[in-house]
Enzyme design. Sequence first.
Site, short mmCIF file in Angstrom:
data_model
loop_
_atom_site.label_atom_id
_atom_site.label_comp_id
_atom_site.label_asym_id
_atom_site.label_seq_id
_atom_site.Cartn_x
_atom_site.Cartn_y
_atom_site.Cartn_z
CG HIS A 166 -0.37 -0.12 2.51
ND1 HIS A 166 -1.04 -0.76 3.65
CD2 HIS A 166 0.65 0.54 2.88
CE1 HIS A 166 -0.16 -0.67 4.57
NE2 HIS A 166 0.90 -0.01 4.34
CG HIS A 220 0.44 4.21 7.69
ND1 HIS A 220 -0.56 3.56 6.81
CD2 HIS A 220 1.53 3.44 7.55
CE1 HIS A 220 -0.08 2.43 6.25
NE2 HIS A 220 0.93 2.40 6.68
CG HIS A 257 8.25 -1.39 3.91
ND1 HIS A 257 7.34 -2.69 4.14
CD2 HIS A 257 7.78 -0.32 4.28
CE1 HIS A 257 6.25 -2.09 4.54
NE2 HIS A 257 6.32 -0.62 4.60
CD GLU A 301 3.01 -1.57 6.42
OE1 GLU A 301 2.91 -0.39 6.89
OE2 GLU A 301 3.26 -1.89 5.16
#
Length: 279
Positions: free
Chosen positions: A12, A59, A193, A240
């Site tokens: 995303h 977030h 990431h 995530e």
Amino acid sequence: MAEIVGGVGTSHIPAVGAAVDKGKTGDAYWKPYFDKLPPAREWIAEVDPDVCIVVYNDHANAFSLELIPTFALGLAEHFEIADEGFGPRPVPAVEGHPELAWHLAESLILDEFDMTLVNEMTVDHGLTVPLSVMFGEPDAWPTKVIPLAVNVVQYPPPTGHRCYRLGQAIRRAVESYEGNERVVIFGTGGLSHQLQAERAGLINAEWDYQFLDQIVADPEAVTKISHLEYMRDAGSEGIELVMWLIMRGAMSPTVREVYRATHVPTSNTHNGLLILENV
Ligand code: DHB
Ligand code: FE
């Protein structure tokens, strides 16, 4: 009976949304990534779901350190797009499905999952970018959306095992709904990431490929990956990926892999896309 007719795993990455919004998808940097999307978009157009349950993380936009729900289910009729600092993304408003969402709430809570019920919240890139990835740039989203926000920002996030069991409970909940809605469930975030500190920019493609293979063929093995392993092997934001286990738990134990694509570079993340059907 309502039915889960497909599962989507997708990153995303906010820059992907910005590329769409600013008309840059044909630029040299972006084209190789966007060229990988047509099979996924054709699949979802064909499946034509009535509702998408989008599992994502907020977030620090709708929620903050003042309130940290582990699993927050969106019950509203309508969800405004969050302003993440550059104004809200110019995408269509997100329309909910309160009736099915309230059924999920009742079924999940009575099934012993302590959901937080949310009647009003904005939705950030965690939810809107996956919609752009799968549906492009329509005037209105062609599906209702039930947001399910998972805390993976503030330690401690839920375990992958808990997420998988929640997905299984979501499947039971959907199948006990008396409507005949066809539902696609999204798990978003990842792949590897890390956006911060010494290892910023970390990408571990080999680990990601194994994760993708295993989540298709042996999801129970994936449920055993610890938080520390995600952090070490997939970077601090690789955590995530526990959200993909909610999607996977909602699918049948054996699934058919319809499509897979991965791409680097798109911002700082190994970009992954996976489409599953029940068998
Ligand atoms: C990036 C990826 C994310 O998942 C996110 O939430 C923010 C930024 C990135 O790669 O830039
Ligand atoms: Fe993210």
